[in-house]
Design a protein around this motif. Structure first.
Motif, PDB file in Angstrom:
ATOM      1  N   ARG A 197       1.497   1.841   4.690  1.00 23.05           N
ATOM      2  CA  ARG A 197       2.844   1.271   4.838  1.00 23.05           C
ATOM      3  C   ARG A 197       3.523   1.122   3.479  1.00 23.05           C
ATOM      4  O   ARG A 197       4.703   1.435   3.325  1.00 23.05           O
ATOM      5  CB  ARG A 197       2.736  -0.084   5.543  1.00 23.05           C
ATOM      6  N   LEU A 198       2.761   0.677   2.471  1.00 21.73           N
ATOM      7  CA  LEU A 198       3.318   0.557   1.119  1.00 21.73           C
ATOM      8  C   LEU A 198       3.726   1.923   0.574  1.00 21.73           C
ATOM      9  O   LEU A 198       4.785   2.060  -0.048  1.00 21.73           O
ATOM     10  CB  LEU A 198       2.315  -0.115   0.185  1.00 21.73           C
ATOM     11  N   ASP A 199       2.877   2.919   0.818  1.00 20.63           N
ATOM     12  CA  ASP A 199       3.197   4.279   0.373  1.00 20.63           C
ATOM     13  C   ASP A 199       4.456   4.794   1.075  1.00 20.63           C
ATOM     14  O   ASP A 199       5.274   5.486   0.469  1.00 20.63           O
ATOM     15  CB  ASP A 199       2.034   5.226   0.644  1.00 20.63           C
ATOM     16  N   TYR A 200       4.614   4.454   2.346  1.00 25.73           N
ATOM     17  CA  TYR A 200       5.786   4.862   3.113  1.00 25.73           C
ATOM     18  C   TYR A 200       7.060   4.254   2.529  1.00 25.73           C
ATOM     19  O   TYR A 200       8.062   4.949   2.322  1.00 25.73           O
ATOM     20  CB  TYR A 200       5.602   4.448   4.574  1.00 25.73           C
ATOM     21  N   ILE A 201       7.006   2.977   2.244  1.00 27.47           N
ATOM     22  CA  ILE A 201       8.167   2.298   1.658  1.00 27.47           C
ATOM     23  C   ILE A 201       8.504   2.893   0.293  1.00 27.47           C
ATOM     24  O   ILE A 201       9.675   3.122  -0.019  1.00 27.47           O
ATOM     25  CB  ILE A 201       7.906   0.783   1.574  1.00 27.47           C
ATOM     26  N   GLU A 202       7.477   3.164  -0.499  1.00 19.47           N
ATOM     27  CA  GLU A 202       7.694   3.782  -1.808  1.00 19.47           C
ATOM     28  C   GLU A 202       8.317   5.168  -1.660  1.00 19.47           C
ATOM     29  O   GLU A 202       9.202   5.552  -2.422  1.00 19.47           O
ATOM     30  CB  GLU A 202       6.375   3.870  -2.555  1.00 19.47           C
ATOM     31  N   CYS A 203       7.868   5.909  -0.660  1.00 23.81           N
ATOM     32  CA  CYS A 203       8.418   7.241  -0.406  1.00 23.81           C
ATOM     33  C   CYS A 203       9.902   7.144  -0.064  1.00 23.81           C
ATOM     34  O   CYS A 203      10.726   7.895  -0.591  1.00 23.81           O
ATOM     35  CB  CYS A 203       7.640   7.901   0.741  1.00 23.81           C
ATOM     36  N   LEU A 204      10.247   6.204   0.807  1.00 29.11           N
ATOM     37  CA  LEU A 204      11.648   6.027   1.169  1.00 29.11           C
ATOM     38  C   LEU A 204      12.491   5.592  -0.028  1.00 29.11           C
ATOM     39  O   LEU A 204      13.602   6.080  -0.228  1.00 29.11           O
ATOM     40  CB  LEU A 204      11.779   4.992   2.290  1.00 29.11           C
ATOM     41  N   ASP A 205      11.940   4.680  -0.828  1.00 32.38           N
ATOM     42  CA  ASP A 205      12.663   4.178  -1.996  1.00 32.38           C
ATOM     43  C   ASP A 205      12.882   5.249  -3.049  1.00 32.38           C
ATOM     44  O   ASP A 205      13.815   5.164  -3.845  1.00 32.38           O
ATOM     45  CB  ASP A 205      11.929   2.993  -2.623  1.00 32.38           C
ATOM     46  N   SER A 206      12.020   6.274  -3.042  1.00 32.32           N
ATOM     47  CA  SER A 206      12.151   7.339  -4.040  1.00 32.32           C
ATOM     48  C   SER A 206      13.265   8.322  -3.680  1.00 32.32           C
ATOM     49  O   SER A 206      13.573   9.220  -4.458  1.00 32.32           O
ATOM     50  CB  SER A 206      10.831   8.092  -4.192  1.00 32.32           C
ATOM     51  N   GLY A 207      13.839   8.167  -2.484  1.00 35.58           N
ATOM     52  CA  GLY A 207      14.919   9.048  -2.068  1.00 35.58           C
ATOM     53  C   GLY A 207      14.455  10.294  -1.345  1.00 35.58           C
ATOM     54  O   GLY A 207      15.243  11.201  -1.105  1.00 35.58           O
ATOM     55  N   SER A 208      13.197  10.335  -0.979  1.00 34.18           N
ATOM     56  CA  SER A 208      12.668  11.486  -0.236  1.00 34.18           C
ATOM     57  C   SER A 208      13.236  11.509   1.175  1.00 34.18           C
ATOM     58  O   SER A 208      13.776  10.512   1.669  1.00 34.18           O
ATOM     59  CB  SER A 208      11.140  11.414  -0.173  1.00 34.18           C
ATOM     60  N   ASP A 209      13.077  12.653   1.824  1.00 27.18           N
ATOM     61  CA  ASP A 209      13.532  12.824   3.201  1.00 27.18           C
ATOM     62  C   ASP A 209      12.782  11.840   4.104  1.00 27.18           C
ATOM     63  O   ASP A 209      11.543  11.835   4.113  1.00 27.18           O
ATOM     64  CB  ASP A 209      13.267  14.266   3.635  1.00 27.18           C
ATOM     65  N   PRO A 210      13.490  10.992   4.848  1.00 28.61           N
ATOM     66  CA  PRO A 210      12.821  10.020   5.724  1.00 28.61           C
ATOM     67  C   PRO A 210      11.866  10.666   6.734  1.00 28.61           C
ATOM     68  O   PRO A 210      10.819  10.097   7.045  1.00 28.61           O
ATOM     69  CB  PRO A 210      13.978   9.309   6.431  1.00 28.61           C
ATOM     70  N   ALA A 211      12.207  11.845   7.227  1.00 22.96           N
ATOM     71  CA  ALA A 211      11.324  12.517   8.184  1.00 22.96           C
ATOM     72  C   ALA A 211      10.013  12.922   7.511  1.00 22.96           C
ATOM     73  O   ALA A 211       8.937  12.804   8.107  1.00 22.96           O
ATOM     74  CB  ALA A 211      12.016  13.738   8.772  1.00 22.96           C
ATOM     75  N   ARG A 271       7.936   9.837   7.042  1.00 20.04           N
ATOM     76  CA  ARG A 271       7.340   9.416   8.327  1.00 20.04           C
ATOM     77  C   ARG A 271       6.129  10.270   8.671  1.00 20.04           C
ATOM     78  O   ARG A 271       5.117   9.759   9.149  1.00 20.04           O
ATOM     79  CB  ARG A 271       8.399   9.517   9.429  1.00 20.04           C
ATOM     80  N   ARG A 272       6.224  11.583   8.437  1.00 22.84           N
ATOM     81  CA  ARG A 272       5.072  12.464   8.703  1.00 22.84           C
ATOM     82  C   ARG A 272       3.882  12.053   7.840  1.00 22.84           C
ATOM     83  O   ARG A 272       2.746  12.012   8.323  1.00 22.84           O
ATOM     84  CB  ARG A 272       5.438  13.924   8.446  1.00 22.84           C
ATOM     85  N   GLU A 273       4.144  11.740   6.573  1.00 20.35           N
ATOM     86  CA  GLU A 273       3.066  11.308   5.683  1.00 20.35           C
ATOM     87  C   GLU A 273       2.463   9.987   6.157  1.00 20.35           C
ATOM     88  O   GLU A 273       1.244   9.794   6.107  1.00 20.35           O
ATOM     89  CB  GLU A 273       3.574  11.170   4.251  1.00 20.35           C
ATOM     90  N   LEU A 274       3.314   9.074   6.617  1.00 23.20           N
ATOM     91  CA  LEU A 274       2.832   7.793   7.131  1.00 23.20           C
ATOM     92  C   LEU A 274       1.918   8.003   8.334  1.00 23.20           C
ATOM     93  O   LEU A 274       0.833   7.427   8.410  1.00 23.20           O
ATOM     94  CB  LEU A 274       4.008   6.900   7.521  1.00 23.20           C
ATOM     95  N   LEU A 275       2.348   8.824   9.264  1.00 22.86           N
ATOM     96  CA  LEU A 275       1.545   9.067  10.460  1.00 22.86           C
ATOM     97  C   LEU A 275       0.212   9.722  10.120  1.00 22.86           C
ATOM     98  O   LEU A 275      -0.829   9.367  10.684  1.00 22.86           O
ATOM     99  CB  LEU A 275       2.336   9.913  11.459  1.00 22.86           C
ATOM    100  N   GLN A 276       0.233  10.667   9.178  1.00 25.30           N
ATOM    101  CA  GLN A 276      -1.016  11.314   8.767  1.00 25.30           C
ATOM    102  C   GLN A 276      -1.939  10.315   8.076  1.00 25.30           C
ATOM    103  O   GLN A 276      -3.142  10.294   8.319  1.00 25.30           O
ATOM    104  CB  GLN A 276      -0.737  12.504   7.843  1.00 25.30           C
ATOM    105  N   CYS A 277      -1.376   9.476   7.245  1.00 31.20           N
ATOM    106  CA  CYS A 277      -2.168   8.447   6.562  1.00 31.20           C
ATOM    107  C   CYS A 277      -2.802   7.501   7.578  1.00 31.20           C
ATOM    108  O   CYS A 277      -3.983   7.168   7.478  1.00 31.20           O
ATOM    109  CB  CYS A 277      -1.274   7.681   5.575  1.00 31.20           C
ATOM    110  N   ASN A 278      -2.026   7.094   8.579  1.00 31.00           N
ATOM    111  CA  ASN A 278      -2.559   6.210   9.626  1.00 31.00           C
ATOM    112  C   ASN A 278      -3.704   6.874  10.374  1.00 31.00           C
ATOM    113  O   ASN A 278      -4.717   6.240  10.663  1.00 31.00           O
ATOM    114  CB  ASN A 278      -1.458   5.806  10.603  1.00 31.00           C
ATOM    115  N   ARG A 279      -3.560   8.155  10.687  1.00 28.44           N
ATOM    116  CA  ARG A 279      -4.638   8.891  11.361  1.00 28.44           C
ATOM    117  C   ARG A 279      -5.878   8.946  10.471  1.00 28.44           C
ATOM    118  O   ARG A 279      -7.001   8.762  10.957  1.00 28.44           O
ATOM    119  CB  ARG A 279      -4.193  10.291  11.734  1.00 28.44           C
TER     120      ARG A 279
END
Length: 65
Positions: free
Chosen positions: A33-47, A50-58
């Motif tokens: 979740r922290l990595d996801y928030i950091e990804c969003l804050d960096s200006g990366s594509d939200p989609a 989200r894919r990275e978040l889901l893979q990390c959760n798996r």
């Protein structure tokens, strides 16, 4: 000698990381979740974030053997 020490430390860190993720899936999911928030804050594509978040959760739930 230095290369052997570096290899040993890398291997030890990898083993510790794997044991932490299997012993504490809640901590692993929190890190995702922290990595996801950091990804969003960096200006990366939200989609993409989200894919990275889901893979990390798996990966947290089903760590590679």
């Amino acid at each position: 000698m230095f290369k052997k020490l570096a290899l040993f430390l890398f291997t030890a860190a990898a083993a510790l990381s794997a044991s932490i993720s299997t012993a504490a899936p809640g901590a692993c999911l929190a890190q995702c979740r922290l990595d996801y928030i950091e990804c969003l804050d960096s200006g990366s594509d939200p989609a993409a974030c989200r894919r990275e978040l889901l893979q990390c959760n798996r990966d947290c739930r089903y760590p590679p053997a």
